[in-house]
Structures are given as C-alpha cells and as structure tokens.
Design a protein around this motif. Structure first.
Motif, short mmCIF file in Angstrom:
data_model
loop_
_atom_site.label_atom_id
_atom_site.label_comp_id
_atom_site.label_asym_id
_atom_site.label_seq_id
_atom_site.Cartn_x
_atom_site.Cartn_y
_atom_site.Cartn_z
N ILE A 165 -14.63 2.31 -68.13
CA ILE A 165 -15.43 1.35 -68.89
C ILE A 165 -16.86 1.89 -69.01
CG2 ILE A 165 -16.30 -1.02 -68.98
CD1 ILE A 165 -13.28 -0.92 -69.20
N PRO A 166 -17.37 2.05 -70.23
CA PRO A 166 -18.74 2.54 -70.40
C PRO A 166 -19.74 1.61 -69.71
CG PRO A 166 -17.57 2.52 -72.51
CD PRO A 166 -16.71 1.81 -71.52
N SER A 167 -20.79 2.19 -69.15
CA SER A 167 -21.74 1.40 -68.36
C SER A 167 -22.38 0.27 -69.16
CB SER A 167 -22.81 2.30 -67.74
OG SER A 167 -23.53 2.96 -68.75
N ASN A 168 -22.69 0.52 -70.45
CA ASN A 168 -23.30 -0.55 -71.26
C ASN A 168 -22.33 -1.71 -71.50
OD1 ASN A 168 -25.78 0.66 -71.46
ND2 ASN A 168 -25.37 1.61 -73.45
N LEU A 169 -21.04 -1.43 -71.53
CA LEU A 169 -20.05 -2.49 -71.66
C LEU A 169 -19.81 -3.16 -70.32
CD1 LEU A 169 -18.09 -4.09 -73.34
CD2 LEU A 169 -16.42 -2.24 -73.07
N LYS A 170 -19.79 -2.38 -69.27
CA LYS A 170 -19.57 -2.91 -67.92
C LYS A 170 -20.62 -3.97 -67.58
CE LYS A 170 -17.89 -2.80 -63.63
NZ LYS A 170 -18.57 -3.94 -63.06
N LYS A 171 -21.86 -3.77 -68.02
CA LYS A 171 -22.92 -4.74 -67.78
C LYS A 171 -22.61 -6.08 -68.44
CE LYS A 171 -26.48 -1.19 -67.68
NZ LYS A 171 -27.58 -0.58 -68.44
N GLN A 172 -21.82 -6.05 -69.51
CA GLN A 172 -21.46 -7.28 -70.22
C GLN A 172 -20.24 -7.97 -69.60
OE1 GLN A 172 -21.56 -6.85 -74.63
NE2 GLN A 172 -22.21 -4.75 -74.21
N CYS A 195 -14.47 6.56 -76.44
CA CYS A 195 -14.05 6.84 -75.08
C CYS A 195 -12.82 7.75 -75.09
CB CYS A 195 -13.68 5.55 -74.35
SG CYS A 195 -14.99 4.32 -74.30
N LYS A 196 -12.46 8.21 -73.91
CA LYS A 196 -11.25 9.01 -73.75
C LYS A 196 -10.41 8.42 -72.63
CE LYS A 196 -13.14 13.45 -75.25
NZ LYS A 196 -12.41 13.73 -76.43
N LEU A 197 -9.10 8.46 -72.84
CA LEU A 197 -8.17 8.09 -71.79
C LEU A 197 -7.83 9.35 -71.01
CD1 LEU A 197 -5.57 5.83 -73.64
CD2 LEU A 197 -7.55 5.13 -72.32
N ASP A 198 -7.63 9.22 -69.70
CA ASP A 198 -7.17 10.38 -68.94
C ASP A 198 -5.66 10.50 -69.10
OD1 ASP A 198 -5.95 8.63 -67.11
OD2 ASP A 198 -7.48 8.92 -65.57
N ALA A 199 -5.07 11.51 -68.49
CA ALA A 199 -3.64 11.79 -68.65
C ALA A 199 -2.75 10.64 -68.18
CB ALA A 199 -3.28 13.07 -67.90
N LYS A 200 -3.28 9.79 -67.29
CA LYS A 200 -2.49 8.66 -66.78
C LYS A 200 -2.67 7.39 -67.60
CE LYS A 200 -2.50 10.28 -62.02
NZ LYS A 200 -2.88 9.98 -60.64
N GLY A 201 -3.51 7.46 -68.65
CA GLY A 201 -3.74 6.28 -69.48
C GLY A 201 -4.86 5.40 -68.97
N ARG A 202 -5.74 5.96 -68.14
CA ARG A 202 -6.85 5.19 -67.60
C ARG A 202 -8.09 5.38 -68.47
NH1 ARG A 202 -6.39 7.45 -61.54
NH2 ARG A 202 -6.70 9.29 -62.83
N LEU A 203 -8.84 4.32 -68.58
CA LEU A 203 -10.07 4.33 -69.36
C LEU A 203 -11.23 3.94 -68.46
CD1 LEU A 203 -11.42 4.06 -72.37
CD2 LEU A 203 -11.29 1.64 -71.81
N ALA A 238 -12.10 1.48 -58.23
CA ALA A 238 -13.41 1.79 -57.64
C ALA A 238 -14.29 2.63 -58.57
CB ALA A 238 -13.22 2.52 -56.32
N SER A 239 -13.67 3.32 -59.54
CA SER A 239 -14.42 4.15 -60.49
C SER A 239 -14.66 3.44 -61.82
CB SER A 239 -13.68 5.47 -60.74
OG SER A 239 -13.53 6.18 -59.55
N ASN A 240 -14.47 2.12 -61.84
CA ASN A 240 -14.64 1.33 -63.07
C ASN A 240 -13.68 1.75 -64.18
OD1 ASN A 240 -16.60 -0.49 -62.16
ND2 ASN A 240 -18.22 1.01 -62.51
N ARG A 241 -12.45 2.07 -63.78
CA ARG A 241 -11.42 2.42 -64.75
C ARG A 241 -10.36 1.33 -64.79
NH1 ARG A 241 -9.80 8.12 -62.22
NH2 ARG A 241 -9.48 6.61 -60.58
N VAL A 242 -9.72 1.20 -65.96
CA VAL A 242 -8.57 0.32 -66.11
C VAL A 242 -7.39 1.18 -66.55
CG1 VAL A 242 -9.82 -1.81 -66.59
CG2 VAL A 242 -9.20 -0.31 -68.47
N LEU A 243 -6.21 0.80 -66.11
CA LEU A 243 -4.98 1.52 -66.47
C LEU A 243 -4.23 0.69 -67.50
CD1 LEU A 243 -2.86 3.76 -66.06
CD2 LEU A 243 -1.92 2.36 -64.20
N PHE A 244 -4.09 1.23 -68.71
CA PHE A 244 -3.36 0.55 -69.76
C PHE A 244 -1.86 0.83 -69.61
CE2 PHE A 244 -7.49 0.99 -71.96
CZ PHE A 244 -7.71 -0.35 -72.25
#
Length: 154
Positions: free
Chosen positions: A20-27, A10-18, A89-95
């Motif tokens: 979540i891949p859809s296959n992981l989100k299902k879990q 995966c890649k983090l955006d400039a703000k440190g958000r990731l 709302a975009s299934n992102r988390v901010l680390f």
C-alpha cells in the motif's frame, strides 16, 4: 465521512501481494485493526473497501427483497469472491488469485480512489479505459450532473 483521494501506479510481487503506497496508507488509519474487503468490480477490475464501508453495503443488501429472483442473483454476483484482506508487517495485502484472474490483473496495477472505495485495475486496462475519454467531456458532465441541485418541480 472522508473520501479517498489519489491515483497510484503499483506493482504486485510474484505472490500477488501489493504494498500500500504511503500516501494511501495515511488515508486508511483503521485498516490494520479493522481490515479491508476486496470484491469484483462491475467492469473487469477489483474494488477495495474498508471493513466499515463493506458492512454498510452488506446492510443495504440485507434490506432487499430476497424473495425476488433478480435480487438474489444480484446479491450472489455482487458478493461473489468478496474476501477480507489484512495488512502484513510490511503494509502489504495479498489478493486472491481467483480475483486477480477475474480482473485480468498482471504485475502492474493502478489504484484509483473514488469516494469510499479504491478500484484496482490492471495498468494496461486502466490506461485503455482512460484513453477512451468522451470527445466532449463537458457534454457528459452536463448530462450526468446537470440536474444536481434542481428541485423536481422546476
């Protein structure tokens, strides 16, 4: 109890958000409602737990004898930086930046699922760790797993 499965680049955006891949989100069906918790790993990486799993860990920690200095130190170091994560709302988390700095995580990460947790590694650090696979993995497997299922009196 179900266990997480998979390894995700995966890649983090400039703000440190990731995202979540859809296959992981299902879990993670309850992640939006219950949240996630991120914490420092024992090596230089981060660990993500569901809130339910984190609560089990904290329950175990609360049963330790806090009159013992080593116990207090362990609890302090283990829980240092633990932070609740929410999916946007975009299934992102901010680390948290402090945790990213601790783990030396840049923009490219690997999510490595292991049982009840998801390890978050800087891609280069993860690749380096995996490149150091023991020369004879079968010997390590025998050493670690060889007594599994044996009775103590055997």
């Amino acid at each position: 109890m179900s266990h997480f499965l998979g390894e995700f680049d995966c890649k983090l955006d400039a703000k440190g958000r990731l995202m979540i891949p859809s296959n992981l989100k299902k879990q993670l069906p309850d992640a939006e409602k219950d949240g996630l918790v991120v914490n420092r790993g024992f090596e230089k990486h981060l660990v993500v737990y569901t809130r339910k799993e984190w609560d089990k860990i904290v329950d175990d920690l609360s049963k330790l004898n806090q009159y013992e200095k080593k116990t207090r130190e362990f609890i302090r170091y283990f829980t240092r930086g633990a932070t609740e994560l929410s999916l946007d709302a975009s299934n992102r988390v901010l680390f948290p930046k402090a945790l990213l700095d601790y783990a030396g995580i840049g923009s490219e990460v690997v999510l490595s699922c292991q049982f009840n947790k998801i390890e978050v590694w800087d891609k280069n650090a993860y690749d380096s760790q995996m490149d150091n696979e023991p020369e004879n993995f079968a010997n390590l497997a025998e050493e670690v797993m060889g007594n599994l299922g044996r009775r103590i009196d055997e």
